[in-house]
Design a protein around this motif. Structure first.
Motif, PDB file in Angstrom:
ATOM      1  N   UNK A   1      -1.206  10.636   5.731  1.00  0.00           N
ATOM      2  CA  UNK A   1      -1.828   9.350   6.024  1.00  0.00           C
ATOM      3  C   UNK A   1      -0.961   8.245   5.447  1.00  0.00           C
ATOM      4  N   UNK A   2      -1.169   7.047   5.966  1.00  0.00           N
ATOM      5  CA  UNK A   2      -0.448   5.881   5.483  1.00  0.00           C
ATOM      6  C   UNK A   2      -1.225   4.627   5.805  1.00  0.00           C
ATOM      7  N   UNK A   3      -0.769   3.492   5.316  1.00  0.00           N
ATOM      8  CA  UNK A   3      -1.460   2.238   5.606  1.00  0.00           C
ATOM      9  C   UNK A   3      -1.255   1.794   7.052  1.00  0.00           C
ATOM     10  N   UNK A   4      -2.250   1.104   7.591  1.00  0.00           N
ATOM     11  CA  UNK A   4      -2.141   0.519   8.924  1.00  0.00           C
ATOM     12  C   UNK A   4      -1.410  -0.810   8.807  1.00  0.00           C
ATOM     13  N   UNK A   5      -0.321  -1.005   9.527  1.00  0.00           N
ATOM     14  CA  UNK A   5       0.424  -2.258   9.408  1.00  0.00           C
ATOM     15  C   UNK A   5      -0.456  -3.469   9.716  1.00  0.00           C
ATOM     16  N   UNK A   6      -0.396  -4.467   8.836  1.00  0.00           N
ATOM     17  CA  UNK A   6      -1.121  -5.705   9.044  1.00  0.00           C
ATOM     18  C   UNK A   6      -2.572  -5.686   8.650  1.00  0.00           C
ATOM     19  N   UNK A   7      -3.107  -4.540   8.239  1.00  0.00           N
ATOM     20  CA  UNK A   7      -4.520  -4.455   7.866  1.00  0.00           C
ATOM     21  C   UNK A   7      -4.692  -4.767   6.386  1.00  0.00           C
ATOM     22  N   UNK A   8      -5.820  -5.360   6.046  1.00  0.00           N
ATOM     23  CA  UNK A   8      -6.121  -5.664   4.645  1.00  0.00           C
ATOM     24  C   UNK A   8      -6.846  -4.499   3.986  1.00  0.00           C
ATOM     25  N   UNK A   9      -7.837  -3.932   4.688  1.00  0.00           N
ATOM     26  CA  UNK A   9      -8.618  -2.813   4.139  1.00  0.00           C
ATOM     27  C   UNK A   9      -7.927  -1.498   4.467  1.00  0.00           C
ATOM     28  N   UNK A  10      -6.805  -1.283   3.831  1.00  0.00           N
ATOM     29  CA  UNK A  10      -6.029  -0.078   4.112  1.00  0.00           C
ATOM     30  C   UNK A  10      -5.478   0.481   2.808  1.00  0.00           C
ATOM     31  N   UNK A  11      -4.723   1.559   2.895  1.00  0.00           N
ATOM     32  CA  UNK A  11      -4.189   2.217   1.711  1.00  0.00           C
ATOM     33  C   UNK A  11      -3.152   1.349   1.006  1.00  0.00           C
ATOM     34  N   UNK A  12      -3.106   1.524  -0.322  1.00  0.00           N
ATOM     35  CA  UNK A  12      -2.123   0.823  -1.150  1.00  0.00           C
ATOM     36  C   UNK A  12      -1.353   1.870  -1.943  1.00  0.00           C
ATOM     37  N   UNK A  13      -0.339   2.398  -1.326  1.00  0.00           N
ATOM     38  CA  UNK A  13       0.386   3.536  -1.896  1.00  0.00           C
ATOM     39  C   UNK A  13       1.540   3.076  -2.775  1.00  0.00           C
ATOM     40  N   UNK A  14       1.959   3.897  -3.741  1.00  0.00           N
ATOM     41  CA  UNK A  14       3.112   3.549  -4.580  1.00  0.00           C
ATOM     42  C   UNK A  14       4.373   3.358  -3.742  1.00  0.00           C
ATOM     43  N   UNK A  15       5.261   2.537  -4.246  1.00  0.00           N
ATOM     44  CA  UNK A  15       6.487   2.233  -3.501  1.00  0.00           C
ATOM     45  C   UNK A  15       7.335   3.474  -3.262  1.00  0.00           C
ATOM     46  N   UNK A  16       7.340   4.413  -4.246  1.00  0.00           N
ATOM     47  CA  UNK A  16       8.193   5.584  -4.067  1.00  0.00           C
ATOM     48  C   UNK A  16       7.588   6.615  -3.113  1.00  0.00           C
ATOM     49  N   UNK A  17       6.395   6.337  -2.595  1.00  0.00           N
ATOM     50  CA  UNK A  17       5.833   7.196  -1.549  1.00  0.00           C
ATOM     51  C   UNK A  17       6.282   6.752  -0.162  1.00  0.00           C
ATOM     52  N   UNK A  18       6.931   5.603  -0.072  1.00  0.00           N
ATOM     53  CA  UNK A  18       7.507   5.105   1.180  1.00  0.00           C
ATOM     54  C   UNK A  18       6.474   5.042   2.307  1.00  0.00           C
ATOM     55  N   UNK A  19       5.270   4.606   1.970  1.00  0.00           N
ATOM     56  CA  UNK A  19       4.286   4.314   3.001  1.00  0.00           C
ATOM     57  C   UNK A  19       3.585   5.512   3.598  1.00  0.00           C
ATOM     58  N   UNK A  20       3.569   6.656   2.909  1.00  0.00           N
ATOM     59  CA  UNK A  20       2.874   7.817   3.437  1.00  0.00           C
ATOM     60  C   UNK A  20       2.473   8.742   2.300  1.00  0.00           C
ATOM     61  N   UNK A  21       1.383   9.459   2.507  1.00  0.00           N
ATOM     62  CA  UNK A  21       0.894  10.441   1.539  1.00  0.00           C
ATOM     63  C   UNK A  21       0.711  11.764   2.260  1.00  0.00           C
ATOM     64  N   UNK A  22       1.357  12.814   1.754  1.00  0.00           N
ATOM     65  CA  UNK A  22       1.181  14.156   2.305  1.00  0.00           C
ATOM     66  C   UNK A  22      -0.115  14.733   1.753  1.00  0.00           C
ATOM     67  N   UNK A  23      -1.070  14.982   2.627  1.00  0.00           N
ATOM     68  CA  UNK A  23      -2.412  15.342   2.174  1.00  0.00           C
ATOM     69  C   UNK A  23      -2.461  16.688   1.470  1.00  0.00           C
ATOM     70  N   UNK A  24      -1.504  17.563   1.703  1.00  0.00           N
ATOM     71  CA  UNK A  24      -1.498  18.845   1.033  1.00  0.00           C
ATOM     72  C   UNK A  24      -0.930  18.801  -0.361  1.00  0.00           C
TER      73      UNK A  24
END
Length: 633
Positions: A476-499
């Protein structure tokens, strides 16, 4: 001499055996020993096995030592590579039983020397159109040759006999007939029929051995494909998709630029574990690079930052999943796996964002359009089919039921400054864990996402082809331009591996009271689970698991209760085909003197095939419509 400290025989320790070698061993066995063959194979579960020079040995008793010495490919490709020390060898029960206990080798990965040296004209003509991924296809419109029709007919008869007998009676001899016919299909240049036959044998062995992770529905699917393909080929159908493609393990693919999408932990029911990193090439192809070896859940968890050799380069999967590589000397398998041979060279590249470059193609189409295209793929070995290819979409979380996250697809942006709203009258999408093992983070991460109704999230995953409007997310990752979305660390490069990556409260937006809703009490019905088609599925699965006689007994017990609910629900064709299958299962002919004869397996196989094909098409249509129609209830 054998090593007497050896443990009980394990098929994972035995080398794979080519189908032709196993089938030839059964054919050479005296008929009086055929009835003892199944018991001999079962007894091998407690027989010592140990290493010898160049292979393994299985101690089958006094004066009966079976030695397997596989060739350079690691498989037994020649009858002389299997020897027994008893006086009846090579036509002995010990040698034949050991060969049948071995895994079935893939002829593409372990080619038969005789087949390689003298391929048939049919296979030569098919190999003339070799593609860049090692896939070859017969020219369109060419009718199957006489040899191909004969090979398809032999496979049809072997498969029909297995269907009539059922899994309990489909022992070593019927399996050997399938292997022999599969080898004939290979010689005739029918790769799809050959592959379906080998998968049928593996499914029969898994079901008879009660292997963990094996589903009866998978055996039904592959037996359906085998009968469907061979029946049409034997009748002279000129559809080139029935012939299939000739596949080789890996083929050169020049220079590639690949970009990471996500990592997926793998825990196999057959004792393998590790990690697979999913990639997208600059030309849009979906590829993968894995590190899957014998092991358990611990290995899958520890592979989060595994380093795997790719030629002369050490590749960190955590880095590759968020970065990229320029690879030279590339080799690629037909299903998109990257090779790691000595000639491969790789240079790191800056990773691409999900919103730009080739990765953006994962999110370019509406979910309903992607699902429709995947469900239309008929070839069960096509990497683009449902449940295999990755795709993405932007969703809004609305709640949870059990371990399922409920969400709706977001409509395209209309106001550059506002939040995207869900698609009007869109389906309620279920997000279910890819793997619920407690050592992995899938379940915990989905629970975290479900705790924020109104959360906008970008998802990459696979379609669940057996459940209505269900997606199995990998990242999963943040939706571009959305306010109510994920705020992931910079070193995750905009995505989180759910496993692997564990979402925390700080990665979620603040709770918005306007978006907070109560528990989801009314969830749209699962169109597949709630339909009366389960009656048809129960019957076609019973035909495989119990045989013809079990279907006849079940039909006599149900009477009119089998087809009535189907007709009342509007499934009139399913009712007619189910009735025809039940009638055919109980049909017995008579000879010229009025004596009862064995039933015709062909008519029964066609009736089962018709019911199974209609069931698959009906369920596929229900699943497709669940992604386009508004939820019921």
């Amino acid at each position: 001499m054998t090593d007497r400290t050896a443990t009980a025989v394990d098929t994972d320790r035995l080398p794979p055996v080519l189908p032709a070698v196993a089938a030839a061993a059964v054919a050479a066995l005296p008929p009086r020993l055929h009835r003892r063959l199944d018991a001999a194979v079962e007894r091998l579960a407690g027989v010592p096995v140990g290493p010898v020079d160049g292979g393994v040995s299985v101690d089958c008793g006094p004066e009966s030592l079976v030695t397997l010495t596989p060739g350079a490919t690691g498989a037994v490709t020649d009858p002389h590579q299997a020897r027994c020390s008893c006086l009846l060898a090579p036509r002995c029960l010990h040698r034949t039983a050991v060969l049948l206990a071995c895994p079935v080798a893939d002829p593409a990965a372990h080619p038969d020397p005789a087949f390689t040296a003298a391929a048939s004209p049919a296979s030569d003509s098919a190999a003339a159109a070799s593609g860049r991924t090692g896939r070859t296809r017969k020219s369109a419109g060419a009718a199957p040759t006489k040899a191909q029709r004969a090979a398809a007919g032999a496979l049809w008869r072997a498969a029909a006999a297995v269907l009539a007998a059922g899994v309990p009676a489909a022992g070593a001899v019927p399996q050997a007939e399938l292997l022999r016919a599969a080898h004939g299909a290979r010689l005739a240049g029918l790769p799809r029929a050959e592959s379906a036959a080998l998968r049928t044998v593996r499914g029969l062995r898994a079901h008879r051995g009660r292997q963990n992770g094996h589903r009866l529905a998978e055996l039904v699917e592959v037996l359906h494909d085998l009968l469907y393909v061979t029946g049409r080929l034997a009748a002279g159908d000129a559809d080139p998709a029935l012939v299939g493609v000739l596949r080789r393990a890996y083929q050169p693919d020049g220079t590639l630029e690949v970009y990471g999408v996500c990592r997926e932990p793998v825990i196999s029911a057959t004792g393998y574990a590790g990690v697979v990193t999913h990639l997208v090439a600059a030309d849009g192809r979906q590829l993968s690079f894995g590190d899957v070896k014998p092991g358990g859940p611990d290995r899958a968890r520890d592979c989060a930052r595994a380093v795997t050799e790719m030629g002369a380069v050490a590749v960190n999967h955590a880095v590759l999943a968020r970065g990229g590589l320029r690879i030279t000397g590339t080799t690629v398998s037909p299903d998109g796996r990257l090779g790691a041979g000595k000639g491969v060279r790789a240079i790191p590249l800056t990773g691409a964002d999900w919103s730009t470059g080739p990765l953006a193609r994962l999110f370019a189409r509406p979910l309903a359009e992607v699902v429709t295209a995947q469900l239309a793929t008929e070839d069960p070995e096509d990497p683009a089919r449902a449940g295999t290819a990755l795709f993405g979409g932007d969703l809004m979380v609305v709640g949870a039921v059990g371990d399922q996250v409920l969400a709706r697809e977001l409509a395209p942006a209309t106001d550059p400054g506002g939040e995207r709203a869900p698609v009007p009258d869109g389906p309620l999408i279920r997000l279910v864990p890819v793997d619920s093992h407690p050592m992995l983070a899938h379940v915990a991460n989905l629970r975290r996402l479900a705790s924020r109704p109104g959360l906008r999230v970008r998802v990459v995953g696979r379609l669940d082809p057996d459940r209505a409007s269900t997606l199995r997310p990998l990242a999963v990752g943040p939706v571009p331009g959305a306010a109510a979305t994920l705020r992931l660390p910079a070193d995750w490069h905009g995505r989180a591996d759910l496993g692997y990556d564990e979402l925390q409260g700080g990665h979620l937006p603040p709770r918005d009271p306007a978006e907070t809703t109560g528990p989801v009490l009314a969830v749209g019905a699962d169109a597949v689970a709630e339909s009366p088609l389960w009656r048809v599925r129960r019957l076609v699965e019973l035909a495989v698991s119990g045989g013809r006689r079990a279907v006849a007994e079940a039909a006599r017990g149900d009477g009119t209760g089998l087809a009535g609910p189907l007709r009342r629900a509007g499934f009139t064709t399913a009712a007619a085909l189910t009735t025809a299958l039940a009638d055919e299962s109980d049909r017995r002919g008579r000879d010229a003197f009025g004596r009862r004869t064995d039933p015709d397996p062909d008519r029964y196989a066609w009736a089962w095939l018709a019911a199974t094909a209609h069931l698959a098409a009906a369920e596929r249509e229900l699943i497709r419509s669940s992604w386009t129609a508004p939820p019921l209830g």
